[in-house]
Design a protein around this motif. Structure first.
Motif, PDB file in Angstrom:
ATOM      1  N   UNK A 196       1.068  -1.066   0.016  1.00  0.00           N
ATOM      2  CA  UNK A 196      -0.013   0.174   0.092  1.00  0.00           C
ATOM      3  C   UNK A 196       0.753   1.171   0.125  1.00  0.00           C
ATOM      4  N   UNK A 197       2.134   1.086   0.687  1.00  0.00           N
ATOM      5  CA  UNK A 197       2.863   2.193   0.746  1.00  0.00           C
ATOM      6  C   UNK A 197       4.257   2.120  -0.273  1.00  0.00           C
ATOM      7  N   UNK A 198       4.673   1.043  -0.583  1.00  0.00           N
ATOM      8  CA  UNK A 198       5.806   0.765  -1.206  1.00  0.00           C
ATOM      9  C   UNK A 198       5.644   1.085  -2.581  1.00  0.00           C
ATOM     10  N   UNK A 199       4.206   0.970  -3.238  1.00  0.00           N
ATOM     11  CA  UNK A 199       3.928   1.192  -4.524  1.00  0.00           C
ATOM     12  C   UNK A 199       3.753   2.487  -4.707  1.00  0.00           C
ATOM     13  N   UNK A 200       3.588   3.134  -3.739  1.00  0.00           N
ATOM     14  CA  UNK A 200       3.685   4.776  -3.717  1.00  0.00           C
ATOM     15  C   UNK A 200       5.072   5.431  -3.795  1.00  0.00           C
ATOM     16  N   UNK A 201       5.958   4.477  -3.554  1.00  0.00           N
ATOM     17  CA  UNK A 201       7.351   5.072  -3.372  1.00  0.00           C
ATOM     18  C   UNK A 201       8.430   4.531  -4.369  1.00  0.00           C
ATOM     19  N   UNK A 202       8.433   5.326  -5.592  1.00  0.00           N
ATOM     20  CA  UNK A 202       9.266   4.822  -6.672  1.00  0.00           C
ATOM     21  C   UNK A 202      10.485   5.244  -6.885  1.00  0.00           C
ATOM     22  N   UNK A 253      11.383   2.451  10.222  1.00  0.00           N
ATOM     23  CA  UNK A 253      11.950   2.374  11.564  1.00  0.00           C
ATOM     24  C   UNK A 253      12.608   3.684  11.959  1.00  0.00           C
ATOM     25  N   UNK A 254      13.456   4.171  10.978  1.00  0.00           N
ATOM     26  CA  UNK A 254      14.207   5.660  11.074  1.00  0.00           C
ATOM     27  C   UNK A 254      13.159   6.777  11.143  1.00  0.00           C
ATOM     28  N   UNK A 255      12.062   7.004  10.538  1.00  0.00           N
ATOM     29  CA  UNK A 255      11.111   8.054  10.358  1.00  0.00           C
ATOM     30  C   UNK A 255       9.867   7.764  10.462  1.00  0.00           C
ATOM     31  N   UNK A 256       9.300   7.155  11.396  1.00  0.00           N
ATOM     32  CA  UNK A 256       7.895   6.706  11.397  1.00  0.00           C
ATOM     33  C   UNK A 256       6.684   7.778  11.153  1.00  0.00           C
ATOM     34  N   UNK A 257       7.364   9.087  11.346  1.00  0.00           N
ATOM     35  CA  UNK A 257       6.412  10.188  11.265  1.00  0.00           C
ATOM     36  C   UNK A 257       6.081  10.456   9.688  1.00  0.00           C
ATOM     37  N   UNK A 258       6.992   9.762   8.742  1.00  0.00           N
ATOM     38  CA  UNK A 258       6.726   9.940   7.220  1.00  0.00           C
ATOM     39  C   UNK A 258       5.503   9.063   6.848  1.00  0.00           C
ATOM     40  N   UNK A 259       4.993   7.971   7.845  1.00  0.00           N
ATOM     41  CA  UNK A 259       3.952   7.161   7.320  1.00  0.00           C
ATOM     42  C   UNK A 259       2.690   7.420   8.236  1.00  0.00           C
ATOM     43  N   UNK A 298      -2.013  -4.217  15.553  1.00  0.00           N
ATOM     44  CA  UNK A 298      -0.720  -4.185  14.605  1.00  0.00           C
ATOM     45  C   UNK A 298      -0.936  -2.636  13.970  1.00  0.00           C
ATOM     46  N   UNK A 299       0.416  -1.920  13.667  1.00  0.00           N
ATOM     47  CA  UNK A 299       0.051  -0.692  13.185  1.00  0.00           C
ATOM     48  C   UNK A 299       0.358  -0.979  11.363  1.00  0.00           C
ATOM     49  N   UNK A 300      -0.726  -0.701  10.759  1.00  0.00           N
ATOM     50  CA  UNK A 300      -0.610  -0.899   9.150  1.00  0.00           C
ATOM     51  C   UNK A 300      -0.417   0.270   8.709  1.00  0.00           C
ATOM     52  N   UNK A 301       0.794   0.394   7.583  1.00  0.00           N
ATOM     53  CA  UNK A 301       1.178   1.635   7.012  1.00  0.00           C
ATOM     54  C   UNK A 301       0.003   1.814   5.884  1.00  0.00           C
ATOM     55  N   UNK A 302      -0.685   2.988   5.868  1.00  0.00           N
ATOM     56  CA  UNK A 302      -1.881   3.132   4.895  1.00  0.00           C
ATOM     57  C   UNK A 302      -1.497   4.437   4.143  1.00  0.00           C
ATOM     58  N   UNK A 303      -0.715   5.354   4.398  1.00  0.00           N
ATOM     59  CA  UNK A 303       0.054   6.416   3.973  1.00  0.00           C
ATOM     60  C   UNK A 303       1.368   6.721   3.936  1.00  0.00           C
ATOM     61  N   UNK A 304       2.081   7.672   3.004  1.00  0.00           N
ATOM     62  CA  UNK A 304       3.355   7.647   3.030  1.00  0.00           C
ATOM     63  C   UNK A 304       3.628   9.075   2.430  1.00  0.00           C
ATOM     64  N   UNK A 305       4.679   9.931   2.822  1.00  0.00           N
ATOM     65  CA  UNK A 305       5.395  10.980   2.345  1.00  0.00           C
ATOM     66  C   UNK A 305       6.357  10.414   1.482  1.00  0.00           C
ATOM     67  N   UNK A 306       6.058  10.028   0.233  1.00  0.00           N
ATOM     68  CA  UNK A 306       7.101   9.158  -0.551  1.00  0.00           C
ATOM     69  C   UNK A 306       8.447  10.298  -0.969  1.00  0.00           C
ATOM     70  N   UNK A 307       8.141  11.428  -1.253  1.00  0.00           N
ATOM     71  CA  UNK A 307       9.387  12.314  -1.462  1.00  0.00           C
ATOM     72  C   UNK A 307      10.314  12.471  -0.327  1.00  0.00           C
ATOM     73  N   UNK A 308       9.766  12.266   0.877  1.00  0.00           N
ATOM     74  CA  UNK A 308      10.598  12.539   2.003  1.00  0.00           C
ATOM     75  C   UNK A 308      11.308  11.117   2.191  1.00  0.00           C
ATOM     76  N   UNK A 309      10.635   9.896   1.877  1.00  0.00           N
ATOM     77  CA  UNK A 309      11.233   8.653   2.091  1.00  0.00           C
ATOM     78  C   UNK A 309      12.554   8.693   1.044  1.00  0.00           C
TER      79      UNK A 309
END
Length: 321
Positions: A196-202, A253-259, A298-309
């Motif tokens: 859900x988030x890895x496909x948003x981060x190319x 792990x390093x920046x959970x605030x980006x998710x 569990x904490x499931x990632x549903x959104x991401x700041x892809x440019x920051x990642x």
């Protein structure tokens, strides 16, 4: 000073290797060990790759050989057209020193390392979850001694993302759904970084070329192994670049605030045509669901700041060049 003591459980794998380089170079990660597992290649190949990567980018970090097959069935046949016949893009790497392999099987390495550092160790798992399930079976008490578990796996249908090996399932979970269901039900802090988030981060070809040109030896290595992976992505999804799968787990792990995450128990389908499907009952859903109720959230990632990642990965690889 490192903030995260990490055991990296992995089936290298091109994106696994890129995630290992990321960890080795980031100053906040103290890599305590690497445990191999079947998945992107056979256990012989993934263990060889783990040894090679450790000896080249994280010298002195122990490597332990892990599970060769799922808990309840035979190992899947690796698909060389995705990661290459050698798992690392067929770039003809030298043979590592196999004498450096830790004598313990991966699950015992995990148990003993967690017990030696109670409350401090993060398990970062980016392949099939067999080693973690075996560690829990060997010593259920480690669930209360682990600091955190972060896995790359699963897909929850956010923005229509479902699976990548079947219409229902992501590859890591599909390889051993029984192990994944055990891991998702254990009483530890668990975060899931899925498609859900890895496909948003190319990582585009231009992005990878920038890392090649500015990232020194690690940057050139990332570029070299990504060529085979990029061809697969173009042929399968028509994208000019690669999805940020396993290194997204490191970024979380390093920046959970980006998710953005959603809380709730997760179950994994273990039979039928939807084998490997990951299904969460969100905490906001109050209907009775006996198969989920009573299991830990569990904490499931549903959104991401892809440019920051992407910036986090690029800045880490290029900082010391």
């Amino acid at each position: 000073m490192p903030l995260h003591k990490v055991i990296y459980d992995t089936d290298p794998g091109i994106d696994d290797a890129m995630a290992l380089v990321f960890q080795a170079l980031h100053p906040e990660i103290d890599l305590l060990g690497i445990t191999s597992v079947f998945g992107n290649a056979t256990i012989d190949t993934t263990t060889r790759n783990a040894l090679y990567l450790a000896q080249r980018f994280a010298p002195g970090v122990p490597v332990a050989r892990g599970a060769a097959a799922p808990l309840q069935c035979a190992a899947p046949v690796p698909l060389g057209w995705i990661h290459g016949d050698d798992g690392l893009g067929n770039i003809e790497l030298p043979e590592p020193d196999h004498g450096k392999l830790d004598a313990r099987p991966a699950h015992r390495f995990i148990v003993e390392t967690v017990r030696a550092h109670p409350g401090e160790v993060t398990l970062l798992a980016v392949g099939p979850l067999t080693n973690l399930a075996l560690a829990l079976a060997d010593d259920p008490g480690i669930a209360h001694r682990v600091k955190e578990v972060v896995i790359m796996g699963g897909a929850f249908g956010i923005r229509g993302v479902l699976g990548n090996v079947t219409p229902a399932a992501e590859a890591n979970v599909h390889c051993d759904p029984e192990a994944a269901d055990i891991v998702c039900g254990a009483p530890w802090k668990l975060s899931i970084v899925g498609l859900d988030v890895t496909h948003e981060t190319v990582m585009t070809n231009a992005f990878l070329a920038s890392i090649r040109d500015r990232g020194g030896e690690p940057g050139r290595f990332v570029w070299d192994i990504s060529r085979h992976y990029e061809r697969f992505h173009f042929e399968s999804d028509r994208i000019e670049g690669i999805y940020a799968h396993d290194y997204s787990a490191v970024a979380y792990l390093l920046a959970p605030h980006l998710y953005e995450t959603r809380s709730g128990p997760v179950r994994v389908v273990t039979s039928g045509i939807a084998t490997g499907q990951t299904i969460q009952k969100p905490s906001a859903m109050h209907v009775d669901a006996p198969d989920w109720d009573g299991r830990p959230a569990c904490a499931v990632c549903v959104g991401v700041d892809a440019p920051a990642v992407l910036n986090l990965y690029e800045s880490t690889l290029c900082a010391g060049a």
